[in-house]
Design a protein around this motif. Structure first.
Motif, PDB file in Angstrom:
ATOM      1  N   ALA A  82     -19.412  -0.493   3.629  1.00 37.97           N
ATOM      2  CA  ALA A  82     -19.311  -0.240   2.191  1.00 37.97           C
ATOM      3  C   ALA A  82     -18.310   0.868   1.879  1.00 37.97           C
ATOM      4  O   ALA A  82     -17.703   0.888   0.803  1.00 37.97           O
ATOM      5  N   LYS A  83     -18.107   1.814   2.818  1.00 35.92           N
ATOM      6  CA  LYS A  83     -17.137   2.887   2.616  1.00 35.92           C
ATOM      7  C   LYS A  83     -15.702   2.387   2.819  1.00 35.92           C
ATOM      8  O   LYS A  83     -14.750   3.034   2.439  1.00 35.92           O
ATOM      9  N   ARG A  84     -15.561   1.266   3.455  1.00 35.06           N
ATOM     10  CA  ARG A  84     -14.316   0.519   3.586  1.00 35.06           C
ATOM     11  C   ARG A  84     -13.175   1.277   4.282  1.00 35.06           C
ATOM     12  O   ARG A  84     -12.033   1.255   3.852  1.00 35.06           O
ATOM     13  N   GLN A  85     -13.521   1.927   5.403  1.00 34.94           N
ATOM     14  CA  GLN A  85     -12.459   2.437   6.268  1.00 34.94           C
ATOM     15  C   GLN A  85     -11.591   1.289   6.774  1.00 34.94           C
ATOM     16  O   GLN A  85     -10.398   1.478   7.042  1.00 34.94           O
ATOM     17  N   LEU A  86     -12.200   0.105   6.877  1.00 31.00           N
ATOM     18  CA  LEU A  86     -11.447  -1.067   7.328  1.00 31.00           C
ATOM     19  C   LEU A  86     -10.346  -1.420   6.330  1.00 31.00           C
ATOM     20  O   LEU A  86      -9.226  -1.761   6.717  1.00 31.00           O
ATOM     21  N   LEU A  87     -10.644  -1.353   5.038  1.00 30.28           N
ATOM     22  CA  LEU A  87      -9.630  -1.597   4.007  1.00 30.28           C
ATOM     23  C   LEU A  87      -8.488  -0.608   4.148  1.00 30.28           C
ATOM     24  O   LEU A  87      -7.307  -0.977   4.061  1.00 30.28           O
ATOM     25  N   ASN A  88      -8.824   0.645   4.376  1.00 30.61           N
ATOM     26  CA  ASN A  88      -7.826   1.698   4.567  1.00 30.61           C
ATOM     27  C   ASN A  88      -6.919   1.375   5.756  1.00 30.61           C
ATOM     28  O   ASN A  88      -5.689   1.410   5.658  1.00 30.61           O
ATOM     29  N   ALA A  89      -7.534   1.029   6.880  1.00 34.38           N
ATOM     30  CA  ALA A  89      -6.778   0.775   8.108  1.00 34.38           C
ATOM     31  C   ALA A  89      -5.871  -0.449   7.974  1.00 34.38           C
ATOM     32  O   ALA A  89      -4.715  -0.436   8.429  1.00 34.38           O
ATOM     33  N   ILE A  90      -6.373  -1.521   7.359  1.00 35.81           N
ATOM     34  CA  ILE A  90      -5.548  -2.726   7.203  1.00 35.81           C
ATOM     35  C   ILE A  90      -4.379  -2.444   6.256  1.00 35.81           C
ATOM     36  O   ILE A  90      -3.269  -2.963   6.441  1.00 35.81           O
ATOM     37  N   CYS A  91      -4.612  -1.601   5.248  1.00 30.51           N
ATOM     38  CA  CYS A  91      -3.528  -1.210   4.340  1.00 30.51           C
ATOM     39  C   CYS A  91      -2.449  -0.419   5.100  1.00 30.51           C
ATOM     40  O   CYS A  91      -1.248  -0.625   4.880  1.00 30.51           O
ATOM     41  N   ILE A  92      -2.870   0.455   5.998  1.00 31.98           N
ATOM     42  CA  ILE A  92      -1.901   1.189   6.831  1.00 31.98           C
ATOM     43  C   ILE A  92      -1.112   0.217   7.695  1.00 31.98           C
ATOM     44  O   ILE A  92       0.109   0.349   7.854  1.00 31.98           O
ATOM     45  N   ALA A  93      -1.804  -0.789   8.234  1.00 30.01           N
ATOM     46  CA  ALA A  93      -1.121  -1.812   9.042  1.00 30.01           C
ATOM     47  C   ALA A  93      -0.075  -2.551   8.215  1.00 30.01           C
ATOM     48  O   ALA A  93       1.025  -2.853   8.704  1.00 30.01           O
ATOM     49  N   SER A  94      -0.392  -2.856   6.960  1.00 31.13           N
ATOM     50  CA  SER A  94       0.573  -3.526   6.083  1.00 31.13           C
ATOM     51  C   SER A  94       1.798  -2.652   5.854  1.00 31.13           C
ATOM     52  O   SER A  94       2.941  -3.140   5.831  1.00 31.13           O
ATOM     53  N   MET A  95       1.580  -1.347   5.669  1.00 33.49           N
ATOM     54  CA  MET A  95       2.701  -0.409   5.538  1.00 33.49           C
ATOM     55  C   MET A  95       3.570  -0.453   6.793  1.00 33.49           C
ATOM     56  O   MET A  95       4.805  -0.458   6.726  1.00 33.49           O
TER      57      MET A  95
END
Length: 354
Positions: free
Chosen positions: A108-121
């Protein structure tokens, strides 16, 4: 849980009591951000006094003040690097944006969203290294429950992504991941003063109050946040970077079961490209089998909207990078958010419900 308590509180307030468990944001800024405390005192501002902080409004357009705030943040970054002895193992650029997510590891804190966004960068820079993205240091810290399988998988992925970024000689000058283990109150007091932007990515359905967000604000940090928690409790206008849907819209999507993660994945080029790249990365570059996470997300229909909110977070991060280069705009937003957060009072919020 907090929403259930609040609903019951309206009818049976006499049965409830509450306690302040060390979430005093003034204390965090005053006791450990000594550089900022001293700077504000030079302008006759007491960082722990609600009324005194209102004087910050008058410091807008004061170019000397902007320079001094920037210098304080730089010194705080050097102190963080020294305290955690980070430069002994890997060089950190103190002029980079320090983007932090400091919370328990949970879907629910969505560290996964953060990490995948970094991967996209990362993949954007691989395709075109001339894209104007200011150097950014992403700092993760928190704890996970011993038996929480998915939280541990997310940590493994973040560490593998860190390895991939560090290995790339060109990209590592622009993107960096730092993982601070075993987060506690003492470490938070060292981390907050160095924060440029705090990432509150919790899905609004599960976001009650992010006190990390408040603590970061009072250490002169900007905020990127999903539309939940404290944002819904203070009516005064703020300059927080928000993205994605609010609580009501998400609740409606859940009730109507109108979101199909697999279909979304195939139709959205940005998320599909990033996910496919992560799945197909050679293990020598990314020492983690990302298909484990992909299969999990598909099996549970991406219940925390990682795919759905990815593109909006990515776009907002690109906007933040441009704003960071404009010192006046950046610091004015920090001032506005302090004045906004200065209105938050937990006791008063409970009183309103009676």
């Amino acid at each position: 849980m907090s929403k259930t308590i609040v609903e019951n509180y309206k009818d049976r307030s006499d049965n409830f009591s509450h306690l302040n468990f060390g979430i005093d944001r003034y204390l965090y800024a005053k006791s450990n951000n000594k550089n900022l405390k001293k700077l504000l005192e030079n302008y006759d501002i007491n960082i722990s006094d609600k009324n005194s902080l209102e004087k910050l409004e008058k410091l807008k357009n004061n170019l000397d003040f902007y320079d001094e705030v920037e210098d304080v943040k730089y010194k705080n970054k050097l102190q963080l690097i020294d305290y955690f002895k980070i430069n002994e193992t890997e060089p950190i650029n103190p002029y980079s944006i320090f983007d932090m997510q400091l919370t328990m590891f949970h879907e629910a804190k969505r560290q996964l969203l953060n990490a995948i966004c970094i991967a996209s960068m990362y993949y954007k820079l691989k395709d075109n290294s001339n894209i104007l993205i200011p150097p950014t240091t992403y700092i993760f810290s928190g704890k996970a429950s011993d038996g929480y399988f998915m939280a541990k998988e997310i940590i493994k992925f973040i560490l593998a992504l860190k390895y991939m970024l560090d290995k790339d000689k060109l990209i590592k000058e622009k993107l960096k991941i730092i993982f601070i283990e075993d987060l506690n109150v003492e470490k938070l007091r060292k981390i907050y003063p160095a924060c440029d932007i705090y990432s509150n990515l919790t899905l609004p359905l599960y976001d009650n109050q992010s006190f990390h967000m408040l603590n970061a604000i009072f250490n002169f940090s900007n905020i990127i946040s999903a539309k939940g928690g404290i944002l819904t409790n203070i009516q005064k206008e703020n300059k927080i970077y928000t993205f994605a849907d609010d609580y009501k819209k998400i609740e409606k999507i859940k009730e109507e079961n109108s979101y199909n993660a697999r279909e979304f994945y195939y139709k959205n080029d940005i998320i599909k490209t990033t996910i496919d790249n992560l799945i197909n990365e050679d293990y020598s570059n990314l020492p983690y089998n990302f298909k484990n996470i992909y299969d999990y997300l598909i099996s549970y229909n991406d219940s925390f909207f990682i795919f759905k909110d990815h593109e909006q977070l990515l776009d907002k991060r690109l906007e933040i990078g441009m704003d960071y280069l404009d010192k006046k705009k950046w610091i004015d937003k920090e001032i506005d958010n302090i004045l906004w957060a200065n209105e938050f009072n937990l006791d008063k919020n409970f009183e309103k419900l009676k």
